[in-house]
Design an enzyme around this catalytic site. Structure first.
Site, PDB file in Angstrom:
ATOM      1  N   HIS A 157       0.812  -1.229   0.000  1.00  0.00           N
ATOM      2  CA  HIS A 157       0.000   0.000   0.000  1.00  0.00           C
ATOM      3  C   HIS A 157       0.837   1.266   0.000  1.00  0.00           C
ATOM      4  O   HIS A 157       0.320   2.349  -0.233  1.00  0.00           O
ATOM      5  CB  HIS A 157      -0.932   0.007   1.217  1.00  0.00           C
ATOM      6  CG  HIS A 157      -2.002  -1.029   1.126  1.00  0.00           C
ATOM      7  ND1 HIS A 157      -3.326  -0.730   0.874  1.00  0.00           N
ATOM      8  CD2 HIS A 157      -1.959  -2.375   1.209  1.00  0.00           C
ATOM      9  CE1 HIS A 157      -4.032  -1.834   0.833  1.00  0.00           C
ATOM     10  NE2 HIS A 157      -3.217  -2.858   1.037  1.00  0.00           N
ATOM     11  N   ASP A 205       3.648   9.599  -0.718  1.00  0.00           N
ATOM     12  CA  ASP A 205       2.407   8.953  -0.282  1.00  0.00           C
ATOM     13  C   ASP A 205       2.065   7.847  -1.284  1.00  0.00           C
ATOM     14  O   ASP A 205       2.055   8.116  -2.497  1.00  0.00           O
ATOM     15  CB  ASP A 205       1.293  10.024  -0.293  1.00  0.00           C
ATOM     16  CG  ASP A 205       0.225   9.771   0.761  1.00  0.00           C
ATOM     17  OD1 ASP A 205       0.001   8.593   1.089  1.00  0.00           O
ATOM     18  OD2 ASP A 205      -0.385  10.743   1.229  1.00  0.00           O
TER      19      ASP A 205
END
Ligand code: G6P
Length: 503
Positions: A179, A388
């Site tokens: 992720h 991110d």
């Protein structure tokens, strides 16, 4: 066919080591938090968080089991069902929370994989705890997965699980999804256990990443750290399997989120929020976990300077800064909290007046309805991450703006930037550029905002979390079937040699 036996049922196929479930999700955290109930006791409630909102709908549909940690040190809860999901807890002793979770996961891998924004720490005792805990997750998955089941392992905390599972359960179809970013090799190479991590991941049939660049970085790491050859998007693993590494950008339950935002009480709440803020002309909003990867200090610097320059000012403009508590026992997070709070205090001290602070700072977590109301109340959403994996907040903002108003200022260092190309993209390190873009976004005309928002909404609704999971699982099925076909015994067939032991 989904298996209907509930979590905790003794494995049916004890003889061959198989368990009852055809679909197994393995993630560091269970998708629920223990909260106080109205009668003074405790109850489990679906936790907020990206991964949970992503996988909960799929888990309910497939009647699978989710294996994870409850979030508290000490004995795991007995297997239970919650929110329509079967859940099995994995125990973490207090020292393991310290060494595996706070240590190796969040003070070694997290900063390393986010371009060393903070300095990663390397400790052999943390690595040992990481190996031991990964082994526990792998054993729990092996005991609960039916023969030929699909096991989907998630995120950086569990990178050794695919390799460990492959050793004991060669029948399984194993997928892994990362992720967070996967760093360039020059950074990854710092990790003393880089070869073991690459080999652990290669136990999977398919390794998914958020961006194409992450998959490319992993392919390079396979060549450099493990000495393996690659062809296109595949790694030739040591045991003869071909393992695919590719991008599958995660998303949100877009329609579900839009539905929440469309509810009359949520709309009313967004008006109430604006009123409570003094009905400013312009509401700017930031929503993040309080994490050094999110560029919160860069955002505050730019906003502070805009106020200094007198280009925006309260009461016409206010910034709402939601920073939800995160990893509070990790030193870097404590330091960041102090710095953010000092900075907010300074800006409010310099530019506020009684009842009119330029920043409303909230160190709290909120349920989905309140988040949607905040998104609806915001004219400009500020996502300024320094690095991110994806950033689902950006997608939630877009999904909630049904009337196609609102501006998204989005860091180019997020996975979301690859998809939301119509956002006002920024380099958060370029404070001057960030200031100019915030001003441009807050003064853009409605036609421009609508054009940008419409394009972003199209992307977010067409590529929602169901699309993400479907695409990943279908690709996994193809990759694993390919492997099974290649392994069918025939003349001269030999079993591939097992992978080397992780240590
Ligand atoms: C990121 C990670 C997740 C993690 C979440 C919250 O989104 O990718 O794996 O669960 O942050 O962090 P926490 O340490 O509280 O689980």
């Amino acid at each position: 066919m989904p298996n209907r036996r509930s979590a905790g049922t003794p494995p049916s196929g004890a003889a061959d080591g198989a368990g009852p479930f055809d679909f197994v999700v393995v993630a560091n955290r269970l998708p629920v938090d223990q909260v106080e109930s109205s009668d003074g006791g405790t109850e489990w409630r679906a936790s907020p968080g990206g991964l949970v909102s992503a996988l909960a709908p799929i888990m309910r549909q497939s009647d699978g089991v989710w294996i994870g940690w409850s979030g508290s040190p000490g004995p795991a809860p007995e297997p239970f069902d919650s929110e329509g999901m079967h859940l099995i807890g994995v125990e973490l002793a207090p020292e393991e929370v310290r060494d595996y979770y706070e240590g190796f996961s969040n003070a070694t891998l997290w900063p390393l994989y986010h371009d060393v924004i903070a300095a990663p720490e390397f400790h052999r005792s943390w690595w040992e705890a990481y190996v031991a805990v990964n082994r526990r997750f792998a054993d729990t998955a092996a005991a609960n997965a039916a023969k030929n089941a699909t096991v989907w392992v998630h995120d950086y905390q569990l990178q050794l699980v695919p390799g460990m599972l492959r050793q004991t359960r060669a029948d399984l179809r194993i997928g892994f999804f990362n992720h967070i970013p996967f760093p360039g090799y020059e950074i990854f190479a710092q990790l003393p256990w880089r070869r073991q991590v690459v080999e652990g991941l290669l136990g999977a049939d398919l390794i998914g990443f958020q961006r194409r660049a992450d998959a490319t970085n992993f392919l390079r790491a396979s060549r450099r750290a493990a000495g393996l050859s690659t062809r296109g998007s595949e790694v030739n693993a040591a045991d003869g399997r071909r393992v695919r590494a590719a991008a599958f950008p995660i998303s949100i339950d877009s329609a579900g989120f839009a539905e929440v935002a469309a509810q009359p009480h949520v709309q009313a709440r967004s008006k109430e929020i604006r009123e409570a803020l003094g009905n400013p002309k312009q509401v700017l909003l930031g929503v993040d976990r309080l994490d050094y990867t999110k560029g919160i200090l860069h955002r505050l610097k730019a906003y502070g300077e805009i106020l200094d320059d007198g280009e925006l000012a309260p009461p016409d403009t206010v910034l709402v800064l939601v920073a939800s508590p995160s990893r509070e026992r990790v030193e870097q997070y404590r330091m960041l909290r102090d710095e953010v709070e000092v900075t907010v205090g300074r800006i409010n001290g310099d530019h506020g007046s009684v009842g009119q602070p330029p920043i409303h700072y909230l160190h709290q977590s909120y349920p989905k309805e309140e988040m949607a109301a905040l998104y609806l109340a915001a004219d400009v959403m500020l996502v300024t991450s320094l690095r991110d994996g994806m950033n689902l907040v950006a997608k939630e903002y877009v999904a909630s703006r049904q009337d196609e108003t609102g501006a998204l200022v989005l860091s180019e260092f997020t996975g979301a930037a690859d998809e939301l190309t119509s956002a006002f993209q920024i380099n958060p390190h370029d404070i001057e550029g960030l200031k100019q873009t915030i001003l441009r976004a807050s003064t853009a005309n409605q036609a421009e905002l609508r054009r940008r928002m419409r394009a972003m909404r199209r992307r977010v609704f067409e590529h929602d979390v169901a699309h993400w999971a479907r695409t990943f699982l279908r690709t996994l099925e193809d990759s694993a079937d390919h492997r099974h076909r290649r392994r069918e015994p025939g003349p001269g067939h030999t079993r591939p040699s097992p992978e080397s032991e992780q240590h």
